[in-house]
Design a protein around this motif. Structure first.
Motif, mmCIF file in Angstrom:
data_model
loop_
_atom_site.group_PDB
_atom_site.id
_atom_site.type_symbol
_atom_site.label_atom_id
_atom_site.label_comp_id
_atom_site.label_asym_id
_atom_site.label_seq_id
_atom_site.Cartn_x
_atom_site.Cartn_y
_atom_site.Cartn_z
ATOM 1 N N ASP A 39 0.819 -1.216 0.000
ATOM 2 C CA ASP A 39 0.000 0.000 0.000
ATOM 3 C C ASP A 39 0.850 1.262 0.000
ATOM 4 O OD1 ASP A 39 -2.790 -1.148 0.255
ATOM 5 O OD2 ASP A 39 -1.779 -2.128 1.919
ATOM 6 N N THR A 40 1.973 1.238 0.717
ATOM 7 C CA THR A 40 2.865 2.395 0.750
ATOM 8 C C THR A 40 4.303 1.926 0.785
ATOM 9 O OG1 THR A 40 1.246 3.716 1.983
ATOM 10 C CG2 THR A 40 3.514 4.513 1.975
ATOM 11 N N ARG B 12 10.356 5.508 -7.893
ATOM 12 C CA ARG B 12 9.239 5.859 -8.771
ATOM 13 C C ARG B 12 9.566 5.541 -10.228
ATOM 14 N NH1 ARG B 12 7.396 11.631 -5.956
ATOM 15 N NH2 ARG B 12 6.153 10.667 -4.269
ATOM 16 N N THR C 2 3.677 2.970 -10.689
ATOM 17 C CA THR C 2 2.366 2.910 -10.025
ATOM 18 C C THR C 2 2.476 2.835 -8.505
ATOM 19 O OG1 THR C 2 2.255 0.486 -10.143
ATOM 20 C CG2 THR C 2 1.388 1.733 -12.037
ATOM 21 N N HIS D 47 3.053 3.751 -4.630
ATOM 22 C CA HIS D 47 2.854 4.932 -3.779
ATOM 23 C C HIS D 47 4.097 5.085 -2.906
ATOM 24 C CE1 HIS D 47 0.811 6.845 -0.066
ATOM 25 N NE2 HIS D 47 1.150 7.793 -0.909
ATOM 26 N N HIS E 149 0.854 6.150 7.460
ATOM 27 C CA HIS E 149 0.772 5.193 6.367
ATOM 28 C C HIS E 149 0.496 3.771 6.860
ATOM 29 C CE1 HIS E 149 2.078 8.343 3.672
ATOM 30 N NE2 HIS E 149 3.055 8.607 4.513
ATOM 31 N N GLY F 166 -3.657 1.912 -0.227
ATOM 32 C CA GLY F 166 -3.412 2.798 -1.357
ATOM 33 C C GLY F 166 -3.246 2.070 -2.667
ATOM 34 N N VAL F 167 -3.051 0.753 -2.636
ATOM 35 C CA VAL F 167 -2.812 -0.025 -3.842
ATOM 36 C C VAL F 167 -3.742 -1.227 -3.824
ATOM 37 C CG1 VAL F 167 -1.102 -1.377 -5.135
ATOM 38 C CG2 VAL F 167 -0.388 0.685 -3.938
#
Length: 412
Positions: free
Chosen positions: A182-183, A196, A201, A203, A404, A409-410
């Motif tokens: 997710d993070t 990145r 994609t 986070h 976080h 998030g994913v």
């Protein structure tokens, strides 16, 4: 009592976080212990899930302050027998909400990694965890990523250096971990850009490793005269051979400097040979590994710290060495190199000196300038302490990190 099938424990009002680590405690990874203690100080409930038991018997005193229980899973994480993997699947059946949906994820892993993911997921459900966080983006992240899917909870990882900068890395596995949690937390802006680019994609957020500044007061006492401290594992990326060559240059020029080198590692025999070859045995003390309190005393007592980091031949490099931050906090001026995130802590000519990597002549010149100029050292010390207070206070940084934990998030 066993949980009913496909049912998680009641979610606590704050995350209950399991840290997935290859080995805990590990003598060289003080940043993990610092982070855990700072999160507990904020009232967070933590558990540690360690894939291996510690293997060297050396521990830092601050470990005694940690309340989080540690669960060791070495019986599954290291070359499990088929029966052990089968037992892990049997134990997971009926307990893991995501087992049916994500069994393919388990089967795609090497046997020992899949078994570890099943064991961590089973522990996560049994202990009522709501989030998993892994340090390092390789095996611990793979285990945590798959375990979180099996347990139906969120997951994050912290990416450092050896896990993302190395020619021998499995790039596909790394991308899967970066994109599948997710993070992704990482330790410098340099790292953010790199990760990145690898996984667009993902986070990715930057949270600097921090220091407990209550334990790192600015050192105002006397320091040894013309003494250079150096601290780290004795491996190529640390550039300690360059420091020894620079020391020899200064010694031949009549400079009475002395070097205190703290650490152990694969390069120890080569470095001892280099000390003898260069004729500087009377200038260099190889002190071996020291507990954190004794290591910090070496740094605090020194005139300055040298950290001649480099990108090694295999691509391995430092992220942002903790000892550089510790020296800045203590007011020990630093001479280092602009590798990865180091310039985010040490601004050349303002809070320290940056020299090109693999350049003993430039390193010798920078060391001599600082050794000769107490006013410059005082200026760097004040600016370095201010920079640490501004950006590397662990109390501030773990508050950012906690945001976080438990945030999806994913897509899984």
């Amino acid at each position: 009592m066993p949980l009913p099938e496909n049912r998680l424990p009641e979610t606590p009002t704050r995350p209950r976080v399991g840290y997935v680590l290859t080995m805990f405690p590990r003598f060289s990874e003080t940043f993990v212990l610092t982070e855990l203690l700072a999160l507990e100080a904020r009232g967070l409930e933590l558990r540690v899930l360690s894939l291996r038991s510690p293997d060297d018997g050396r521990f830092h005193a601050a470990l005694g302050d940690l309340r989080a229980p540690v669960t060791y899973l070495p019986h599954l994480a290291r070359s499990p027998k088929g029966s052990a993997v089968w037992d892990a699947l049997r134990a997971a059946h009926g307990r893991l909400p995501g087992l049916a949906a994500h069994l393919d994820d388990v089967l795609a892993l090497p046997a020992e990694t899949g078994a570890a993911a099943l064991a961590v997921a089973t522990e996560a459900v049994a202990q009522g965890l709501t989030h998993l966080h892994a340090h390092f983006a390789d095996t611990p992240a793979t285990v945590a990523r798959v375990a979180a899917r099996l347990a139906g909870i969120t997951c994050s990882l912290t990416a450092h250096a050896k896990d993302v900068f190395h020619d021998g890395l499995d790039a596909d596995a790394l991308r899967a971990n970066l994109a599948g949690v997710d993070t992704v937390v990482t330790v410098s802006d340099f790292h953010v850009d790199h990760l990145r680019a690898l996984a667009p994609t993902a986070h990715v957020v930057r949270v600097y490793n921090g220091l407990d500044l209550d334990r790192f007061a600015l050192h105002t006492g006397r320091r040894a005269t013309r003494t250079v401290a150096a601290v780290g594992r004795l491996v190529p990326k640390k550039g300690f051979d360059v420091l020894l060559e620079a020391t020899a240059l200064l010694a031949r020029a009549g400079d009475p400097l002395r070097v205190h080198l703290v650490g152990a590692g694969a390069e120890e025999e080569r470095l001892r040979g280099l000390v003898a070859t260069l004729g500087i045995a009377d200038r260099v003390d190889l002190l071996g590994p020291l507990p954190q309190d004794r290591m910090l005393q070496v740094v605090a007592d020194a005139t300055l710290l040298a950290a001649p980091c480099r990108v090694a031949a295999d691509g391995n490099r430092d992220g942002l060495p903790t000892v550089v931050l510790e020296a800045l906090a203590l007011g020990t001026p630093c001479v280092t190199t602009p590798v990865t995130g180091i310039p985010e802590a040490v601004a050349d000519g303002r809070s320290g000196a940056l020299v090109p990597e693999d350049d003993p002549v430039a390193l010798a010149a920078a060391l001599r300038e600082l050794l000769d100029d107490p006013g410059l050292r005082a200026s760097y010390a004040a600016a370095g302490r201010a920079r640490v207070e501004e950006a590397f206070d662990t109390r501030t940084n773990v508050a950012l990190l906690e945001r976080h934990f438990g945030v999806a998030g994913v897509p899984a």
